[in-house]
Write a protein that holds these residues in place. Structure first.
Motif, PDB file in Angstrom:
ATOM      1  N   PHE A 127       0.855  -1.184   0.000  1.00 14.54           N
ATOM      2  CA  PHE A 127       0.000   0.000   0.000  1.00 14.54           C
ATOM      3  C   PHE A 127       0.887   1.227   0.000  1.00 14.54           C
ATOM      4  CE2 PHE A 127      -2.247   3.362   2.404  1.00 14.54           C
ATOM      5  CZ  PHE A 127      -3.249   3.610   1.486  1.00 14.54           C
ATOM      6  N   LYS A 128       0.650   2.110  -0.945  1.00 18.59           N
ATOM      7  CA  LYS A 128       1.391   3.369  -1.028  1.00 18.59           C
ATOM      8  C   LYS A 128       0.446   4.491  -0.592  1.00 18.59           C
ATOM      9  CE  LYS A 128       4.851   1.237  -2.981  1.00 18.59           C
ATOM     10  NZ  LYS A 128       6.042   0.908  -2.256  1.00 18.59           N
ATOM     11  N   ASP A 129       0.800   5.146   0.526  1.00 18.15           N
ATOM     12  CA  ASP A 129      -0.063   6.215   1.025  1.00 18.15           C
ATOM     13  C   ASP A 129       0.167   7.501   0.237  1.00 18.15           C
ATOM     14  OD1 ASP A 129       2.246   7.440   2.065  1.00 18.15           O
ATOM     15  OD2 ASP A 129       1.882   6.681   4.089  1.00 18.15           O
ATOM     16  N   ALA A 130      -0.573   8.536   0.593  1.00 18.05           N
ATOM     17  CA  ALA A 130      -0.540   9.795  -0.145  1.00 18.05           C
ATOM     18  C   ALA A 130       0.818  10.483  -0.108  1.00 18.05           C
ATOM     19  CB  ALA A 130      -1.625  10.733   0.386  1.00 18.05           C
ATOM     20  N   ASP A 131       1.669  10.117   0.834  1.00 17.35           N
ATOM     21  CA  ASP A 131       3.003  10.714   0.919  1.00 17.35           C
ATOM     22  C   ASP A 131       4.012   9.997   0.024  1.00 17.35           C
ATOM     23  OD1 ASP A 131       2.113  12.579   2.798  1.00 17.35           O
ATOM     24  OD2 ASP A 131       2.540  11.227   4.475  1.00 17.35           O
ATOM     25  N   SER A 132       3.589   8.956  -0.654  1.00 18.59           N
ATOM     26  CA  SER A 132       4.466   8.168  -1.515  1.00 18.59           C
ATOM     27  C   SER A 132       4.298   8.594  -2.970  1.00 18.59           C
ATOM     28  CB  SER A 132       4.112   6.687  -1.417  1.00 18.59           C
ATOM     29  OG  SER A 132       4.165   6.236  -0.096  1.00 18.59           O
TER      30      SER A 132
END
Length: 191
Positions: A127-132
């Motif tokens: 999972f890549k969050d919004a900061d990624s």
């Protein structure tokens, strides 16, 4: 390349219908040639797939968490409740969904004498969050499908490396390079 697009669409549709008992509506939204610095803006789940057989290569499946968690919830008999983030159980469900899709594609390819015989293995699911940032510089094509099932309306993306594109088109692809796409989000998630 059209054969590969059909395989992706039919494999996804039949697999999701087999898992849920309901067929999703998948339609090709966009097919883009990727540039060296192309990326997708998360939040998204990224499932990496290694391709072996007549062709060696890589594929990434990229989807908003709302789509994958809703499908996972429906697999467990739920109503398709979605979440904005993903935990380990959600990632396991996403990995299983994508593994089943590519298993169906491999079976179809194995039955076709005029197409390459390929095997697919899910090598990572994260999972890549919004900061990624999800960089797509190692891939040459991004195929984006509109995905609709019941009240779930989102996108499902497939990043294909040059070997996969060449195997199904016999050569390179048109220039066009997309620099950044925006993923994630219910009812939109449009790149």
């Amino acid at each position: 390349m059209e054969e590969l697009l059909n395989l992706l669409q039919e494999g996804t549709t039949s697999t999701i219908e087999g898992l849920l008992g309901i067929a999703p509506e998948l339609s090709l939204k966009e097919q883009e040639t990727l540039a060296e610095h192309s990326s997708v803006v998360p939040p998204d789940v990224v499932i990496e797939i290694s391709v072996t057989g007549d062709v060696t290569g890589n594929v990434q499946v990229i989807a908003p968490p709302q789509l994958m968690t809703a499908i996972g919830d429906m697999m467990l008999g739920g109503d398709g409740e979605s979440k904005d983030t993903m935990d380990d159980e959600d990632l396991d469900a996403a990995k299983e969904i994508v593994s089943n899709i590519f298993g169906a594609i491999a079976s179809t390819l194995g039955a076709q004498s005029d197409l390459p015989v390929l095997s697919f293995e899910v090598t990572d699911c994260s999972f890549k969050d919004a900061d990624s940032t999800i960089y797509l510089g190692d891939f040459s094509q991004l195929v984006i499908y509109d995905f609709n099932i019941q009240d779930i309306h989102n996108v499902l993306m497939f990043a294909l490396d040059a070997n996969m594109v060449d195997a199904f088109s016999g050569g390179g692809s048109d220039a066009g390079g997309m620099e950044e796409l925006s993923g994630g989000g219910m009812g939109g998630g449009t790149p």
